[in-house]
Scaffold this motif. Structure first.
Motif, PDB file in Angstrom:
ATOM      1  N   LEU A   1       0.841  -1.194   0.000  1.00  0.00           N
ATOM      2  CA  LEU A   1       0.000   0.000   0.000  1.00  0.00           C
ATOM      3  C   LEU A   1       0.878   1.247   0.000  1.00  0.00           C
ATOM      4  N   THR A   2       0.603   2.175  -0.918  1.00  0.00           N
ATOM      5  CA  THR A   2       1.347   3.426  -1.002  1.00  0.00           C
ATOM      6  C   THR A   2       0.368   4.593  -1.003  1.00  0.00           C
ATOM      7  N   LEU A   3       0.611   5.552  -0.125  1.00  0.00           N
ATOM      8  CA  LEU A   3      -0.177   6.776  -0.094  1.00  0.00           C
ATOM      9  C   LEU A   3       0.741   7.951  -0.389  1.00  0.00           C
ATOM     10  N   ASP A   4       0.336   8.790  -1.302  1.00  0.00           N
ATOM     11  CA  ASP A   4       1.068  10.014  -1.617  1.00  0.00           C
ATOM     12  C   ASP A   4       0.269  11.164  -1.018  1.00  0.00           C
ATOM     13  N   LEU A   5       0.780  11.725   0.077  1.00  0.00           N
ATOM     14  CA  LEU A   5       0.045  12.758   0.799  1.00  0.00           C
ATOM     15  C   LEU A   5      -0.061  14.058   0.016  1.00  0.00           C
ATOM     16  N   ALA A   6       0.933  14.366  -0.786  1.00  0.00           N
ATOM     17  CA  ALA A   6       0.899  15.600  -1.571  1.00  0.00           C
ATOM     18  C   ALA A   6      -0.137  15.519  -2.686  1.00  0.00           C
ATOM     19  N   LYS A   7      -0.231  14.356  -3.316  1.00  0.00           N
ATOM     20  CA  LYS A   7      -1.176  14.176  -4.422  1.00  0.00           C
ATOM     21  C   LYS A   7      -2.532  13.666  -3.958  1.00  0.00           C
TER      22      LYS A   7
ATOM     23  N   SER B   1      -0.426  -2.255  -4.650  1.00  0.00           N
ATOM     24  CA  SER B   1       0.350  -3.008  -5.649  1.00  0.00           C
ATOM     25  C   SER B   1       0.375  -2.267  -6.988  1.00  0.00           C
ATOM     26  N   GLY B   2       0.475  -0.952  -6.935  1.00  0.00           N
ATOM     27  CA  GLY B   2       0.535  -0.140  -8.142  1.00  0.00           C
ATOM     28  C   GLY B   2      -0.811   0.204  -8.749  1.00  0.00           C
TER      29      GLY B   2
ATOM     30  N   ALA C   1      -6.689  -6.213  -3.140  1.00  0.00           N
ATOM     31  CA  ALA C   1      -5.624  -7.082  -2.649  1.00  0.00           C
ATOM     32  C   ALA C   1      -6.008  -8.551  -2.603  1.00  0.00           C
ATOM     33  N   GLY C   2      -7.287  -8.846  -2.559  1.00  0.00           N
ATOM     34  CA  GLY C   2      -7.737 -10.225  -2.403  1.00  0.00           C
ATOM     35  C   GLY C   2      -8.272 -10.444  -1.003  1.00  0.00           C
ATOM     36  N   ASP C   3      -9.132 -11.432  -0.866  1.00  0.00           N
ATOM     37  CA  ASP C   3      -9.794 -11.678   0.408  1.00  0.00           C
ATOM     38  C   ASP C   3      -8.859 -12.145   1.515  1.00  0.00           C
ATOM     39  N   ASP C   4      -7.740 -12.758   1.161  1.00  0.00           N
ATOM     40  CA  ASP C   4      -6.856 -13.315   2.181  1.00  0.00           C
ATOM     41  C   ASP C   4      -5.890 -12.290   2.764  1.00  0.00           C
ATOM     42  N   VAL C   5      -5.855 -11.074   2.225  1.00  0.00           N
ATOM     43  CA  VAL C   5      -4.935 -10.041   2.699  1.00  0.00           C
ATOM     44  C   VAL C   5      -5.728  -9.021   3.515  1.00  0.00           C
ATOM     45  N   SER C   6      -5.223  -8.712   4.714  1.00  0.00           N
ATOM     46  CA  SER C   6      -5.895  -7.740   5.578  1.00  0.00           C
ATOM     47  C   SER C   6      -4.917  -6.630   5.935  1.00  0.00           C
ATOM     48  N   TYR C   7      -5.353  -5.401   5.771  1.00  0.00           N
ATOM     49  CA  TYR C   7      -4.527  -4.253   6.135  1.00  0.00           C
ATOM     50  C   TYR C   7      -5.002  -3.614   7.431  1.00  0.00           C
TER      51      TYR C   7
END
Length: 143
Positions: free
Chosen positions: A51-57, A63-64, A124-130
């Motif tokens: 997971l990537t967050l760009d705070l300025a944008k 995953s891109g 991300a899919g059901d098996d991935v939890s953030y």
């Protein structure tokens, strides 16, 4: 008193009686200035696993792949991602996101959290939890 306080190192001076609206505006202005001066404001990115967050944008990608988030969903995600592993109560999240105390409005937060989790699972899919629910406590971003 104003001159003495400012000369002694104070950044600001508020005279009584003061307006809460003015006080909040002054606090927010100081926070904005602090972010600019410490370099964490404009071009910072937050990364948690894929997971990537760009705070300025004001963008988020998993995953891109860009995520289409509402303003509230993005703010919840940014707050949790900027403190991975830290537990936040529903009251803390509500106060941070809506900038007011939670007066039993946790169903509003629950709705936004459910939608945010659904978008993360779809990408991300059901098996991935953030975001993990801590029963009786609140939520935290998994590291």
């Amino acid at each position: 008193d104003k001159m003495i306080g400012l000369n002694a190192g104070a950044d600001d001076y508020v005279v009584k009686p003061f307006s809460l609206i003015e006080l909040v505006a002054r606090i927010r202005a100081n926070i904005r200035r602090a972010r600019v001066y410490d370099g964490s404001g404009e071009n910072s990115q937050i990364r948690v696993r894929d997971l990537t967050l760009d705070l300025a944008k004001h963008t988020a990608a998993l995953s891109g792949t860009p995520l289409s988030l509402t303003r509230i969903e993005y703010e919840i995600l940014a707050l949790l991602a900027s403190h991975p592993g830290q537990a936040f109560s529903k009251e803390q999240l509500y106060a941070q996101i809506w900038q007011e105390p939670c007066y039993g409005n946790e169903h509003v937060l629950n709705t936004h959290m459910n939608r945010l989790r659904a978008k993360l699972k779809a990408a991300a899919g059901d098996d991935v939890s953030y975001i993990r629910t801590l029963w009786g406590i609140g939520y935290r971003m998994e590291e």
